[in-house]
Write a protein that holds these residues in place. Structure first.
Motif, PDB file in Angstrom:
ATOM      1  N   GLN A 160      47.715  19.906  62.521  1.00 56.68           N
ATOM      2  CA  GLN A 160      46.695  20.956  62.507  1.00 56.68           C
ATOM      3  C   GLN A 160      46.444  21.461  61.087  1.00 56.68           C
ATOM      4  N   GLU A 161      47.477  21.503  60.273  1.00 60.65           N
ATOM      5  CA  GLU A 161      47.276  21.883  58.868  1.00 60.65           C
ATOM      6  C   GLU A 161      46.421  20.837  58.147  1.00 60.65           C
ATOM      7  N   TYR A 162      46.626  19.577  58.502  1.00 57.25           N
ATOM      8  CA  TYR A 162      45.793  18.522  57.918  1.00 57.25           C
ATOM      9  C   TYR A 162      44.334  18.713  58.317  1.00 57.25           C
ATOM     10  N   PHE A 163      44.086  18.953  59.603  1.00 60.63           N
ATOM     11  CA  PHE A 163      42.714  19.179  60.051  1.00 60.63           C
ATOM     12  C   PHE A 163      42.114  20.411  59.379  1.00 60.63           C
ATOM     13  N   ALA A 164      42.935  21.456  59.195  1.00 58.07           N
ATOM     14  CA  ALA A 164      42.445  22.666  58.523  1.00 58.07           C
ATOM     15  C   ALA A 164      42.044  22.357  57.085  1.00 58.07           C
ATOM     16  N   THR A 165      42.835  21.529  56.404  1.00 61.05           N
ATOM     17  CA  THR A 165      42.509  21.167  55.024  1.00 61.05           C
ATOM     18  C   THR A 165      41.213  20.372  54.965  1.00 61.05           C
TER      19      THR A 165
END
Length: 484
Positions: A160-165
């Motif tokens: 999810q942090e990757y998608f947020a980035t």
């Protein structure tokens, strides 16, 4: 040997069917009205109402001016902020792969060679002994079975942090495209103001010449000459100021573009720029949920939700497996002969009994989720306010422009009549000075309002989520990237 295979197979099955301690995710309701504001300040004509939504219109179709499109293309290729945002995506993808790989064992191969001499007084045979041992094996050590979803939750949070980035990068592009267009329009507006300052300076120099000739003939006092000269000086100051602003505007545009913008791509005045295409706000305010920054905030919320699962799983036992297989021999030449095979496996379970840090970690993760919810809601509310403000400007700016044009015409007529009455000796030069100042200020305000109209179109497009879409990817929404 089969029973060992069965054991590893059962362990793998337990790993793959492990539960998750993370709470079920539910998207918080949007804390905004279902519809955008309506009323006198938000009126839109029929052409705007039937226009496409910003989220479905690529920037190259919204910006119709060919020169501006080329400058935006330069910025997308060279801007360093966008480049950093893109590299952050690669970094977060790698971090996610690190977390995901923890679900699988790390297999290593190794070889060793040992040779030792034991003195006679320490040997059972009372003679010195020299022993050798050689081995070659492969296997894994401390492979944790994720029965309670601790590793899986950490992997989900990293995803999810990757998608947020990824969405953050889209937000950077949206902002960059908007900033480039605004800087381009500001440069054009200052070019128009410079031309107006030049015209005003010429008019005031002609007025100074007239007043000087009247003074020479005894028709005007020396005070009028000084007043006219002061007007000329003020116009010169204004002209130099706009020359300075234009230089600053070019520097700002070059910084955004990441390179020097060629002179043939720079704008003239505002009238030389093709206006952006019309867009609509959509039928519901929920269209804002497709904005990259709002999607980014939701992915961060989902990551915080997954971290709760990882914190909860720390209360449960951890089971780690160790396995190795290979060959061993006391003679290097016999290392790979038949019958020299060796294997070993083991399991270790760790059961937490008392660790106050575990309870504190759960409370921290739950507080982080509440913070993420508040931040998600705040982004939605801020975006709603931005769109409402832009719609209010769009609904009233045309009326302001029309009123300002009429005001300029009126001031022009006042200035003309003031000059006529002064030449005929019916009024003092003070009335001419006042009318010139009022006319110049009104003309500058007209340029400013025209800049507001065009800049507001740019802003409305950006705050509605437009600007990140490439030509071959219209629309917005959840990331569908495949993480490799």
């Amino acid at each position: 040997m089969n029973k060992h295979v069965y054991f590893l197979t059962a362990a793998t099955a337990a790993l793959l069917t492990g539960c998750s301690m993370a709470p079920d995710y539910e998207r918080p309701p949007a804390p905004i009205p279902a519809d955008f504001p309506e009323g006198g300040a938000y009126q839109a004509d029929d052409a705007v109402s039937s226009a496409p939504a910003a989220g479905h219109l690529p920037w190259a179709e919204f910006y119709t001016d060919s020169k501006l499109r080329e400058v935006i293309t330069l910025s997308l290729e060279n801007n360093r902020d966008l480049r950093v945002a893109t590299l952050n995506i690669e970094r977060m993808r790698a971090l996610y792969n690190i977390e995901r790989s923890a679900l699988l064992p790390t297999v290593n191969a190794g070889a060793s060679a040992d040779r030792a001499r034991t003195p006679a007084d320490l040997s059972y045979s009372n003679t010195s002994v020299t022993a050798s041992q050689y081995s070659a094996d492969f296997g894994f050590a401390s492979w944790e079975l994720d029965l309670f979803g601790r590793i899986r939750s950490m992997s989900d949070a990293a995803l999810q942090e990757y998608f947020a980035t990824e969405q953050a990068s889209r937000s950077v592009q949206t902002m960059l495209v908007s900033q480039v267009a605004t800087a381009y329009l500001t440069l054009a507006a200052d070019q128009a103001r410079l031309e107006l300052a030049k015209t005003t300076l010429k008019t005031r120099e002609d007025a100074l010449d007239l007043v000087t000739r009247r003074y020479d003939r005894g028709l005007s006092p020396l005070l009028d000459v000084h007043r006219a000269q002061a007007q000329v000086d003020a116009a010169q100051v204004s002209l130099v100021t706009f020359v300075q602003l234009i230089a600053v505007d070019k520097n700002a545009l070059n910084l955004l573009a990441g390179t020097t913008v060629p002179a043939d791509l720079l704008p003239g005045d505002l009238d030389s720029i093709e206006p952006p295409a019309p867009i609509s706000a959509g039928v519901s305010s929920l269209v804002l949920l497709n904005r990259p920054d709002i999607i980014e905030a939701e992915h961060k919320l989902m990551a915080a939700n997954a971290n709760i699962g990882a914190a909860r799983a720390a209360f449960f036992p951890r089971i780690s497996l160790t396995a190795a297989a290979g060959t061993a021999s006391s003679d290097l030449s016999g290392l790979f002969k038949s019958g020299q095979g060796m294997w070993a496996y083991g399991a270790q379970i760790t059961m937490p009994i008392f660790d106050p840090r575990t309870w504190a970690a759960v409370r921290v993760s739950e507080a982080d989720k509440k913070i993420a919810i508040a931040q998600y809601e705040q982004v939605i509310q801020s975006s709603f306010r931005e769109v409402a403000d832009a719609l209010a400007v769009r609904g009233t700016i045309l009326q302001q422009l029309e009123a300002q044009r009429e005001f300029v015409q009126s001031e022009s007529e006042v200035n003309r009549l003031s000059n006529v009455r002064y030449v005929r000796g019916l009024d003092s030069y003070l009335s001419v000075l006042d009318s010139e100042r009022e006319l110049y200020a009104a003309q500058l305000e007209l340029v400013s309002l025209e800049l507001v109209r065009l800049s507001n179109q740019v802003k409305l497009y950006a705050v509605l989520g437009g600007g990140w879409q490439p030509l071959d990817e219209p629309g917005g929404g959840e990331s569908d990237a495949v993480v490799n």
